[in-house]
Design an enzyme around this catalytic site. Structure first.
Site, mmCIF file in Angstrom:
data_model
loop_
_atom_site.group_PDB
_atom_site.id
_atom_site.type_symbol
_atom_site.label_atom_id
_atom_site.label_comp_id
_atom_site.label_asym_id
_atom_site.label_seq_id
_atom_site.Cartn_x
_atom_site.Cartn_y
_atom_site.Cartn_z
ATOM 1 N N GLY A 101 0.827 -1.206 0.000
ATOM 2 C CA GLY A 101 0.000 0.000 0.000
ATOM 3 C C GLY A 101 0.849 1.239 0.000
ATOM 4 N N GLY A 147 0.342 5.814 0.494
ATOM 5 C CA GLY A 147 -0.533 6.954 0.754
ATOM 6 C C GLY A 147 0.266 8.221 0.930
ATOM 7 N N ALA A 148 -0.417 9.284 1.409
ATOM 8 C CA ALA A 148 0.231 10.575 1.554
ATOM 9 C C ALA A 148 1.293 10.554 2.636
ATOM 10 C CB ALA A 148 -0.818 11.652 1.882
ATOM 11 N N GLY A 179 2.968 7.640 3.847
ATOM 12 C CA GLY A 179 4.065 6.697 3.620
ATOM 13 C C GLY A 179 3.617 5.471 2.864
ATOM 14 N N VAL A 192 3.232 1.098 2.923
ATOM 15 C CA VAL A 192 3.092 -0.071 3.789
ATOM 16 C C VAL A 192 3.731 -1.260 3.094
ATOM 17 C CG1 VAL A 192 1.510 -1.604 4.987
ATOM 18 C CG2 VAL A 192 0.969 0.831 4.790
ATOM 19 N N LYS A 194 4.854 0.440 8.237
ATOM 20 C CA LYS A 194 4.523 1.693 7.554
ATOM 21 C C LYS A 194 5.771 2.564 7.584
ATOM 22 C CE LYS A 194 0.732 3.734 6.917
ATOM 23 N NZ LYS A 194 -0.595 4.387 6.940
ATOM 24 N N ASP A 235 -8.079 10.063 12.193
ATOM 25 C CA ASP A 235 -8.170 9.809 10.757
ATOM 26 C C ASP A 235 -8.948 8.511 10.501
ATOM 27 O OD1 ASP A 235 -7.836 10.399 8.096
ATOM 28 O OD2 ASP A 235 -5.795 9.608 7.951
#
Length: 660
Positions: free
Chosen positions: A21, A23-24, A26, A28, A42, A136
């Protein structure tokens, strides 16, 4: 660019597997531990890891996150700091995320949605009881222990606790936003602050999405338009049972105080579950063309926007040439970590009155009355000035030319620290010189100290200060955990036992009279004391001012002859802190910085036998051995100024009877 490579080492204990994975914040990755266990890591992006203070926040959050162990929370196993690489190692949850389920299935059966949301609330209730807020919550951060088709009750795992606290700041006003606009609580958008009620709101958004197939404020416009609807618009009603809608509407209340706690929300969902047990999934609910506005939306106090700005944003098209608004991507599921854009706000145009419709103002009766009143007012002001001016000027001159001084001494703290303050105002310089004297009793004290220097009047900004006698910097609440305005961190102070150290600060404040100086001096003292006694503060900062006591912990039963494991647990205003022991005997390695701060090190620590010869204490006074069998025994300790400490009773048995 990938942040790691397959097969690359992560610290001394892990090796990267596959990236699963991104995202903004970091990426995974799966990682393999030294014992062959598959975990997830992460890895934070370099732009976050380059922040010098982030590493300190990272380390500070470590003990909190490692202790956050609950069946509904993804367990954090380790936090790795390796050069510029920061990584959080956690359990690998193989069943995918709730985002995958929403994308693949659309609206869920209400019974399933209730079940999942209740388990998310369970996780939040546990975290909130430990002082941790998520900030979040969204489907991406709700993982499943097994694939959705095989799911059973208890398979929900909430992940990424603490990420917002590592990357952003906990419950503090910010210059930007950290979160996901589709799930942001209105108070985060309007004031930059969010706590446990914000988590409840975000979970309400998640529940709405599970039922309707979309978030309540999804619609046309950029991400900031979506975010503003949380503040200004009512959530569109969806076709569910009235009692269900009443509860959902309560979760999505604009007022945080009206929302239930996470524990109450979980209980209510389980109470409502029988009402929807046989209900089929809803048809996907489309976004309305227009949203109904609340009667009085929250005022925006972000500094970057006015209400007029945000109203314009709310109705803005998806692309605006003059405001570069970023797109968060499909379903608004990306966490946003960025500053708010600024816009020039132009004054409103005032409509002109047609001269034919109304006579000139100077010809109206109202104008004549105002003119007459103005003449009388001017005459009164002139007379008053002539009568009062000499006396006022004399009084002002006397106040401005008066040398003022004030003294204050705080009660001694449990660690033996006494703080006295002396403030003297010099009219010639227009500055106040504050001298702070720190005195120690039985034990030497050292390390970092907090001092609050407030503005002269309520609402004044924090004054600057020129310091002498210590290394001084502004207190950073995101690092120390102590969130207080106008705080200064004094470092590298060393106060000998029975001795005294002075630090001075020259502050550009000019009190009008003695009362103003006294109020200013006592205000700084009270604010400092309140910050040090705040139960919500976690971490080990400022131990000399915050430590209230020390608990002596031992096993309930030990075997003779063997060393006795003794743990000294610090007690803060919020209670004992088992995660950050003051000292463990027998010791290995250097003593903790806390012990050095409140006792000068191991030389300020001694153990003694509390049970008449059943224990043997070595010549250093630091290692205790169990020698004789006894059903009840205690060990005594002296830790700096804490001289009458004693453990709870424990038993000493023989090896032959250890298994009984």
């Amino acid at each position: 660019m990938q942040l790691a490579q397959t097969g690359e080492a992560l610290g001394a204990s892990y090796r990267f597997g596959e990236r699963v994975g991104s995202g903004a914040v970091g990426e995974v990755w799966t990682v393999t531990s030294a014992d062959g266990q598959t975990l997830a890591a992460k890895v934070l992006r370099p732009e976050h890891a380059d922040d010098p203070s982030l590493i300190e926040r990272f380390v500070r959050e470590r003990s909190v996150l490692l202790a956050l162990k609950d069946s509904s929370i993804v367990t954090v196993r380790d936090m790795v700091v390796e050069g510029a690489r920061l990584a959080i190692v956690m359990d690998y949850i193989a069943g995918g995320s709730l985002r995958d389920v929403v994308k693949g299935s659309g609206p869920l059966r209400p019974a399933d949605a209730f079940d999942v949301a209740a388990e998310v609330f369970d996780a939040l209730a546990f975290a909130h009881s430990r002082g941790v807020t998520h900030r979040d919550i969204k489907p991406d951060n709700v993982l499943l222990n097994r694939p959705w088709s095989e799911r059973a009750t208890g398979d929900v795992r909430v992940s990424d606790f603490g990420i917002s606290d590592v990357v952003g700041e906990k419950l503090r006003q910010t210059t930007g936003l950290v979160g996901t606009p589709h799930y942001m609580p209105p108070e985060l958008i309007s004031s930059g602050r969010s706590g446990p009620p914000g988590d409840v709101y975000s979970t309400g958004v998640l529940l709405y999405e599970l039922l309707a197939g979309r978030t309540p404020f999804a619609g046309a416009g950029p991400d900031f338009s979506v975010a503003y609807r949380h503040v200004s618009s009512r959530p569109p009603r969806i076709p569910v049972d009235d009692k269900v809608w009443e509860f959902l509407d309560l979760l999505l209340s604009k007022d945080p105080a009206r929302r239930p706690t996470a524990a109450d929300a979980a209980a209510t969902l389980r109470r409502l579950a029988p009402r929807v047990a046989d209900h089929a999934p809803l048809a996907r609910v489309e976004a309305p063309e227009d949203f109904d506005d609340v009667e009085r939306p929250a005022t925006m106090v972000r500094g970057s926007f006015t209400d007029e700005d945000l109203s314009a944003l709310a109705s803005a098209p998806a692309v605006q040439e003059d405001v570069p608004l970023p797109d968060l991507g499909e379903a608004g599921s990306a966490t946003m970590v960025r500053s708010l854009p600024r816009r020039d706000v132009r004054p409103r145009t005032v409509a002109r009155v047609d001269e034919e419709e109304a006579p000139p103002f100077w010809r109206t009766r109202k104008a004549l009355l105002l003119a007459g009143g103005a003449v009388l007012l001017i005459v009164a002001m002139i007379v008053g000035f002539m009568v009062l001016s000499p006396a006022d000027k004399s009084a002002e001159a006397a106040g401005a030319g008066e040398q003022l001084s004030a003294q204050l001494q705080d009660p001694a703290l449990p660690t033996g620290l006494t703080i006295s303050r002396n403030a003297s105002y010099s009219p010639s310089s227009g500055e106040t010189r504050l001298t702070i004297a720190y005195s120690a009793q039985k034990a030497p004290l050292s390390g970092e100290f907090l001092e609050v220097i407030p503005g002269l009047s309520e609402g004044d900004s924090c004054p600057a200060a020129t310091w002498e006698g210590a290394t001084v910097s502004r207190n950073q609440g995101s690092i120390t955990g102590v969130d207080v305005e106008c705080g200064w961190k004094l470092s590298e102070l060393k106060i000998p036992a029975g001795g005294r150290v002075e630090v001075t600060a020259t502050v550009p404040v000019a009190p009008a009279d003695q009362k103003a100086l006294d109020t200013w001096l006592s205000g700084g003292s009270e604010a400092t004391t309140a910050a040090m006694q705040e139960p919500a503060v976690m971490g080990t900062a400022y131990p000399v001012q915050r430590l209230l006591g020390v608990e002596v912990r031992t096993p309930s039963r030990v075997v003779t002859p063997s060393p006795l494991k003794i743990t000294l647990v610090p007690v803060w205003a919020g209670g004992p802190d088992e995660l950050n022991p003051l000292y463990i005997s027998p010791a290995s390695g250097k003593p903790s910085q806390m012990l050095a701060a409140v006792t000068g090190g191991e030389q300020g620590l001694r153990f003694s036998d509390g049970c008449g010869g059943a224990l043997a204490v070595d010549s250093s006074g630091l290692t205790v051995t169990a020698l004789q069998i006894t059903p009840q025994c205690t060990v005594r300790a002296s830790v700096g100024n804490f001289t009458e400490l004693q453990s709870p009773s424990f038993g000493i048995t023989s090896r032959e009877n250890a298994g009984d």
